[in-house]
Design an enzyme around this catalytic site. Structure first.
Site, PDB file in Angstrom:
ATOM      1  N   LYS A  73       0.803  -1.223   0.000  1.00 16.47           N
ATOM      2  CA  LYS A  73       0.000   0.000   0.000  1.00 16.47           C
ATOM      3  C   LYS A  73       0.842   1.281   0.000  1.00 16.47           C
ATOM      4  CE  LYS A  73      -4.467  -0.783   1.981  1.00 16.47           C
ATOM      5  NZ  LYS A  73      -5.321  -0.712   3.169  1.00 16.47           N
ATOM      6  N   ALA A  93      -5.821   1.867   9.011  1.00 23.17           N
ATOM      7  CA  ALA A  93      -7.241   2.225   8.944  1.00 23.17           C
ATOM      8  C   ALA A  93      -7.491   3.581   9.613  1.00 23.17           C
ATOM      9  CB  ALA A  93      -8.083   1.146   9.617  1.00 23.17           C
ATOM     10  N   VAL A 153     -14.235  -0.599  13.432  1.00 21.21           N
ATOM     11  CA  VAL A 153     -13.793  -1.008  12.082  1.00 21.21           C
ATOM     12  C   VAL A 153     -13.690  -2.520  11.938  1.00 21.21           C
ATOM     13  CG1 VAL A 153     -12.562   1.143  11.591  1.00 21.21           C
ATOM     14  CG2 VAL A 153     -11.306  -0.801  12.534  1.00 21.21           C
TER      15      VAL A 153
HETATM   16  P1  NAD Z   1      -2.463  -1.393  12.023  1.00 16.31           P
HETATM   17  O1  NAD Z   1      -1.641  -2.553  12.479  1.00 16.31           O
HETATM   18  O2  NAD Z   1      -1.939  -0.476  10.987  1.00 16.31           O
HETATM   19  O3  NAD Z   1      -2.869  -0.484  13.316  1.00 16.31           O
HETATM   20  C1  NAD Z   1      -3.314  -1.089  14.497  1.00 16.31           C
HETATM   21  C2  NAD Z   1      -3.821  -0.014  15.461  1.00 16.31           C
HETATM   22  O4  NAD Z   1      -4.426  -0.671  16.592  1.00 16.31           O
HETATM   23  C3  NAD Z   1      -2.707   0.877  16.027  1.00 16.31           C
HETATM   24  O5  NAD Z   1      -3.211   2.182  16.183  1.00 16.31           O
HETATM   25  C4  NAD Z   1      -2.425   0.238  17.394  1.00 16.31           C
HETATM   26  O6  NAD Z   1      -1.890   1.157  18.310  1.00 16.31           O
HETATM   27  C5  NAD Z   1      -3.826  -0.182  17.800  1.00 16.31           C
HETATM   28  N1  NAD Z   1      -3.876  -1.270  18.789  1.00 16.31           N
HETATM   29  C6  NAD Z   1      -3.645  -2.584  18.566  1.00 16.31           C
HETATM   30  N2  NAD Z   1      -3.809  -3.280  19.701  1.00 16.31           N
HETATM   31  C7  NAD Z   1      -4.146  -2.380  20.673  1.00 16.31           C
HETATM   32  C8  NAD Z   1      -4.460  -2.491  22.059  1.00 16.31           C
HETATM   33  N3  NAD Z   1      -4.430  -3.656  22.702  1.00 16.31           N
HETATM   34  N4  NAD Z   1      -4.764  -1.360  22.731  1.00 16.31           N
HETATM   35  C9  NAD Z   1      -4.801  -0.158  22.093  1.00 16.31           C
HETATM   36  N5  NAD Z   1      -4.538  -0.006  20.784  1.00 16.31           N
HETATM   37  C10 NAD Z   1      -4.202  -1.107  20.080  1.00 16.31           C
HETATM   38  O7  NAD Z   1      -3.844  -2.053  11.557  1.00 16.31           O
HETATM   39  P2  NAD Z   1      -4.920  -1.423  10.553  1.00 16.31           P
HETATM   40  O8  NAD Z   1      -4.574  -1.793   9.166  1.00 16.31           O
HETATM   41  O9  NAD Z   1      -5.127   0.017  10.896  1.00 16.31           O
HETATM   42  O10 NAD Z   1      -6.216  -2.259  10.938  1.00 16.31           O
HETATM   43  C11 NAD Z   1      -6.851  -2.066  12.191  1.00 16.31           C
HETATM   44  C12 NAD Z   1      -8.138  -2.892  12.219  1.00 16.31           C
HETATM   45  O11 NAD Z   1      -9.025  -2.396  11.241  1.00 16.31           O
HETATM   46  C13 NAD Z   1      -7.924  -4.369  11.888  1.00 16.31           C
HETATM   47  O12 NAD Z   1      -8.723  -5.127  12.762  1.00 16.31           O
HETATM   48  C14 NAD Z   1      -8.419  -4.493  10.463  1.00 16.31           C
HETATM   49  O13 NAD Z   1      -8.935  -5.773  10.192  1.00 16.31           O
HETATM   50  C15 NAD Z   1      -9.512  -3.439  10.449  1.00 16.31           C
HETATM   51  N6  NAD Z   1      -9.787  -2.880   9.123  1.00 16.31           N
HETATM   52  C16 NAD Z   1     -11.079  -2.857   8.707  1.00 16.31           C
HETATM   53  C17 NAD Z   1     -11.379  -2.298   7.484  1.00 16.31           C
HETATM   54  C18 NAD Z   1     -12.809  -2.292   7.011  1.00 16.31           C
HETATM   55  O14 NAD Z   1     -13.046  -2.021   5.822  1.00 16.31           O
HETATM   56  N7  NAD Z   1     -13.778  -2.521   7.887  1.00 16.31           N
HETATM   57  C19 NAD Z   1     -10.367  -1.747   6.679  1.00 16.31           C
HETATM   58  C20 NAD Z   1      -9.056  -1.763   7.156  1.00 16.31           C
HETATM   59  C21 NAD Z   1      -8.783  -2.343   8.386  1.00 16.31           C
END
Ligand code: NAD
Length: 291
Positions: free
Chosen positions: A73, A139, A236
């Site tokens: 990405k 996200a 999300v």
């Molecule tokens: P990423 O790894 O880039 O970011 C993860 C985020 O979660 C960070 O801000 C991290 O600090 C936080 N985090 C993780 N565990 C934590 C905890 N125990 N306490 C506090 N904060 C915590 O991941 P991403 O790509 O941003 O994805 C995040 C979520 O969004 C995933 O579950 C992914 O499946 C989901 N997602 C959904 C969609 C959709 O279309 N619905 C699209 C993209 C991502």
């Protein structure tokens, strides 16, 4: 499918790795069939090493466009000819359009617009509102930037003190420089500030991976006092369908609380429209994917 594909069939691709688990090929091919469009969508296992060749392949093979997922990405940015304003600010691309098959490749990011459409479909207009968010990973960044581009009045982002925090600082800096939104970043460890912020907000978005395996037993909101009937909550995560946060919200009287399924469908629909110019039949796709 074999009866559908001819010498005229146009191709849309997905380049990422790992990718075999993706729902996108089903989503897009079901939409093409339902709309009677002479297109096919295929997933290609492509990592950073093969990325430049794959992008050149989009041009050479006149592929109509492509979805892009991890780990490509960000790595794809310098390989494209143009970026949408949101992709430029987010610093990531999940959709590439091969404009009129000319080989001029424009990168877009539709996660943020997908999230905004999900909120709008629940009757939530974020314009001129105060929104509290958790998460500033992939996200979270896309959602924060799009909310600011769409005119949210104030965005308060909370993240725990981990490797993503610096990313949040960068996002806030970009929002302040390029939009009229007041954006601030806070430590999630400051629970009093987090609760106070939610109390002053109309919308809470959890853009972290909390609630999804292996963190399915966690919710970043634990105090029922912060759940008000007029606080809209979007998570999300969509698997499980009811995360710990959404269960907690339901049990404590939240009237609008929903998972990331709509965001996922709408980000796909936005990409579908950008590449083909057609509308994705969202209800049909949803019924096939989640029957
Ligand atoms: P990423 O790894 O880039 O970011 C993860 C985020 O979660 C960070 O801000 C991290 O600090 C936080 N985090 C993780 N565990 C934590 C905890 N125990 N306490 C506090 N904060 C915590 O991941 P991403 O790509 O941003 O994805 C995040 C979520 O969004 C995933 O579950 C992914 O499946 C989901 N997602 C959904 C969609 C959709 O279309 N619905 C699209 C993209 C991502």
């Amino acid at each position: 499918m074999s009866e559908r594909i001819t010498g005229h069939t146009l191709l849309v691709s997905l380049i990422a790795t790992p990718i075999r688990h993706s729902l996108s090929p089903t989503m897009w091919n079901e939409a093409f069939a339902k709309n009677g469009m002479d297109y096919a969508y295929l997933a290609f296992e492509v990592g950073n090493e093969e990325l430049a060749d794959a992008v050149q392949g989009i041009r050479a093979l006149k592929i109509q466009g492509s979805n892009v997922s991890m780990p490509n990405k960000q790595a794809i940015l310098p390989l494209l000819d143009e970026l949408s304003p949101a992709a430029k600010l987010v610093g990531a691309v999940n959709t590439v359009v091969n404009v009129n098959e000319t080989g001029h490749l424009v990168g877009h990011v539709t996660d943020g617009t997908g999230a905004m459409r999900a909120l709008a479909s629940e009757g939530i207009d974020i314009k001129d509102r105060i929104v509290t968010m958790t998460g500033c990973g992939g996200a979270g960044t896309a959602i924060a930037i799009q909310a600011a581009l769409d005119g949210v009045k104030e965005l308060r982002i909370f993240n725990r003190d981990d490797e993503f925090y610096a990313n949040g600082e960068e996002t806030v800096r970009k929002i302040l420089e390029h939009t009229n939104t007041k954006a601030t970043l806070h430590h999630l460890e400051d629970q009093e500030a987090f609760k106070q912020s939610i109390a002053e907000s109309s919308v809470y978005i959890d853009a972290t991976s909390v609630g999804m395996k292996p963190q399915e037993d966690l919710s970043l909101i634990t105090d029922p006092a912060v759940i008000r009937p007029d606080l809209a909550i979007m998570d999300v995560v969509y698997a499980p369908a009811e995360t710990k946060l959404l269960k907690f919200a339901r049990e404590n009287g939240a009237t609008i609380a929903f998972n990331g399924l709509k965001m996922m469908l709408f980000q796909g629909a936005e990409a579908f429209h950008l590449i083909t110019g057609e509308e994705m039949p969202i209800e049909h796709v949803e019924s096939v994917l989640f029957k």
